[in-house]
Design a protein around this motif. Structure first.
Motif, PDB file in Angstrom:
ATOM      1  N   LYS A  21      -7.082  -3.691   5.509  1.00 30.40           N
ATOM      2  CA  LYS A  21      -5.985  -3.138   6.307  1.00 30.40           C
ATOM      3  C   LYS A  21      -6.622  -2.361   7.447  1.00 30.40           C
ATOM      4  N   ASN A 251       6.913  -9.776   4.392  1.00 27.84           N
ATOM      5  CA  ASN A 251       5.953  -9.094   3.527  1.00 27.84           C
ATOM      6  C   ASN A 251       5.984  -9.669   2.113  1.00 27.84           C
ATOM      7  N   GLU A 284       6.331  -1.456   6.141  1.00 26.24           N
ATOM      8  CA  GLU A 284       5.676  -2.598   5.504  1.00 26.24           C
ATOM      9  C   GLU A 284       4.168  -2.557   5.756  1.00 26.24           C
ATOM     10  N   PHE A 288       1.441  -0.703   2.907  1.00 26.64           N
ATOM     11  CA  PHE A 288       1.004  -2.053   2.548  1.00 26.64           C
ATOM     12  C   PHE A 288       0.249  -2.082   1.211  1.00 26.64           C
TER      13      PHE A 288
END
Length: 649
Positions: A21, A251, A284, A288
């Motif tokens: 991420k 998602n 989202e 995450f």
């Protein structure tokens, strides 16, 4: 805590040991990071030794897809770059037609012929484009004889195209994964007629709306393990850009795929999430997680390779509450020392000399709404500017299409004719015969006359030249576009030119005539139509909305954040946003969403500028004093020189 990286770092994604991420602010070089890491994966990953296996790179727009493909060069052989809708359509919907039809039968009770291929509607078109309403009426009469004809024969094709699956419940943060969609409630359409229309759309037209692509894509991947397994096998690595623009159902799709085998990398910036009206939710990305045994490693790119330090200081100020990425520093654009200028306009109804001076420079004007963009267009009456805005809104809300896309694709009859007349007039002013004949050949059968010079052909060409001259002579600033098109068609008849196609403009009996749209288009002056194509929606236009500008960068930018919309809270004013910016709240209140998104919109607009930034506000000296105090305190607290100034206009 996120590990700090630069845009050139090899993150060793090919080691397959964790998901990633990545927090990346504006100008951080995230596209460069994507490209360089894709190259490293191609060169080092053993999972890509088979020609069947590829990297999947998902980004938000088709423009971004082209940009990444161009920069990948020869590495495109190992990568599929796509938008989320295109990917699901090509790799989930099309190969799984049997599964799709089973879901349609199970959830909606509709039996679709096994040989019928169902796929996504093309961007800019509706699910019923190319299908006449009479065809739909005949289909309902034949296949649903118990439905009274007076329930559907008054329905327009546009109205019937609105019959779609309602994904609202599934497309929410904490929804039940097993929810069925059902069809939207459409005014003046009974549930029985809606189902019959949907039977035609899926079974005859073979089209799915963009929401339905997401809905059925998710259902197929969740319910059919083999389909999901094949995706995982083909794409061992999935990289997703602009993840803050992801909505909950997208998602959910990523979570289903990532349960086994796939390595997922998401890149985003919560401060650039401005698409809530399309269902996007920055949470989202912020929250995450994946249903995977592998951990998620957090990274952050802190540098800014685009803007000057003064512009960066402003965008740092706007997002100062964001602890994941609260400070960027200038990495490349060191030489330019221009301050951010707040243009304070005392008379909101007059374009003053300073603004006219900026208009003449290489400056892009960004606004929240088209209505505000239009007020900068010169030499157009207030009535015609309002008319342009009415047309834009009519396309958005009546036919669910984007006027800009329609103009670029020349899909509507009036648009096609408008652009052709513009091109003929421009060619006449430039005395450019080849450009004129490029247009004229679409309407007249003159190709043989251009190849052979005999008396008959010369006579025809003289008529065509006469026609071209008379088109130009019939143009004035106030003539209505529809009247000009009629005059041009009468000229064709009068001059007896062999015609391939007349200049088109639908009348009330045409299937393409939509009353709530054409009631505005019918009042459009030709001069205004030329402004639409040349100044607003041309490829090189300097006027655009902030949403359109997202992802782009410009040397100089002026942003107008007036006014707040009817949906905004009372606190949601431009002055409050500048003086008390909130990117997101830890505990949202009723008014929080519009306030937060307004702040993010200003942030996105400001971060498009490379060298010079203007912020245009209505106000007076008191307005300037309030802003000076708020930003001045920030400078003192953070030991920064004053990075802004004021100018009155």
């Amino acid at each position: 805590m996120a590990q700090e990286i630069s845009s050139s770092d090899d993150l060793r994604i090919y080691e397959n040991s964790r998901h990633l991420k990545i927090f990346a602010g504006p100008g951080a070089g995230k596209t460069h990071l994507l490209i360089e890491n894709i190259k490293q994966m191609v060169q080092h990953s053993i999972k890509l030794n088979s020609s069947f296996r590829k990297i999947l790179c998902i980004t938000y727009t088709n423009v971004a897809v082209e940009q990444i493909q161009n920069r990948l060069g020869a590495f495109n052989n190992n990568v599929i770059v796509s938008t989320i809708h295109s990917f699901i359509n090509e790799y989930v919907i099309k190969p799984n037609q049997l599964q799709l039809k089973n879901i349609i039968k199970q959830e909606f009770g509709l039996q679709i012929h096994t040989k019928k291929v169902i796929s996504s509607v093309q961007e800019g078109f509706t699910v019923l484009s190319g299908h006449k309403k009479e065809e739909i009426y005949n289909y309902i009469e034949k296949n649903y004889p118990t439905i009274a004809s007076d329930l559907y024969t008054g329905l327009s094709r546009t109205k019937m195209a609105e019959v779609q699956i309602d994904i609202t419940n599934l497309n929410s943060e904490n929804s039940d994964e097993n929810l069925y969609g059902g069809l939207k409630d459409i005014r003046n359409i009974t549930p029985q007629v809606a189902m019959a229309v949907k039977s035609y759309i899926w079974g005859e037209a073979g089209k799915l709306s963009f929401d339905e692509i997401l809905y059925f894509g998710y259902k197929i991947l969740k319910n059919f393990n083999l389909s999901t397994h094949l995706i995982r096998c083909e794409f061992p690595y999935i990289l997703i850009d602009e993840y803050q623009d992801t909505n909950p159902i997208q998602n959910k799709i990523i979570k289903v795929i990532s349960k086994k085998e796939c390595i997922i990398t998401v890149i985003g910036d919560v401060a650039q999430s401005i698409y809530s009206f399309q269902g996007a939710n920055y949470k989202e990305f912020q929250n995450f997680t994946l249903d995977s045994t592998l951990p998620i490693q957090n990274y952050v790119i802190k540098g800014n390779r685009r803007s000057t330090q003064n512009i960066i200081n402003l965008i740092n100020y706007l997002r100062q509450e964001d602890k994941e990425l609260n400070n960027q520093n200038c990495e490349l654009n060191f030489d330019n020392k221009h301050k951010v200028t707040f243009l304070i306009q005392k008379n909101p109804n007059t374009i003053s000399r300073p603004l006219n001076t900026i208009l003449e420079k290489d400056t892009v004007f960004l606004c929240r709404k088209w209505a505000e963009v239009l007020k900068y267009i010169s030499n157009t009456s207030e009535e015609q500017r309002k008319l342009i805005n009415d047309i834009i809104n009519a396309y958005s809300f009546q036919v669910r299409r984007n006027l800009e896309n329609e103009i670029q694709a020349k899909r509507e009859a009036w648009i096609e004719s408008m652009i052709a007349i513009n091109e003929l007039d421009d060619a006449f002013n430039r005395k450019c015969i080849p450009s004129a004949f490029e247009v004229l050949e679409k309407y007249f059968d003159i190709a043989p006359s251009l190849r052979s010079y005999n008396e008959v052909n010369n006579k025809l060409l003289r008529k065509v030249f006469t026609f071209w001259e008379k088109v130009h002579s019939n143009i004035d600033e106030t003539i209505l576009l529809k009247d000009l098109i009629r005059k041009i068609n009468n000229l064709i008849i009068e001059l007896e030119i062999p015609v391939r196609s007349y200049f088109r403009y639908p009348d009330e009996n045409d299937d393409d005539y939509i009353e709530n749209v054409y009631k505005y288009i019918d009042k459009l002056q030709y001069f205004t139509s030329k402004k639409i194509t040349n100044e607003i929606f041309s490829r090189n236009s300097k006027f655009m909305t902030i949403h359109k500008a997202k992802g782009a960068e410009f040397d100089n930018v002026l942003i107008n954040i007036e006014p707040a919309t009817r949906l905004d809270s009372q606190a949601c004013t431009p002055l409050n946003i500048i003086c008390n910016p909130i990117i997101f709240k830890s505990s949202p209140d009723r008014d929080g969403n519009s306030y937060e998104e307004f702040t993010r919109i200003v942030y996105v607009a400001a971060s498009r500028a490379k060298n010079k930034l203007y912020i245009h506000l209505n106000g007076d000296e008191q307005t300037a004093n309030i802003i000076d105090h708020a930003l001045g305190e920030y400078c003192i607290k953070n030991e920064k020189e004053k990075f802004f100034d004021f100018e009155y206009c």
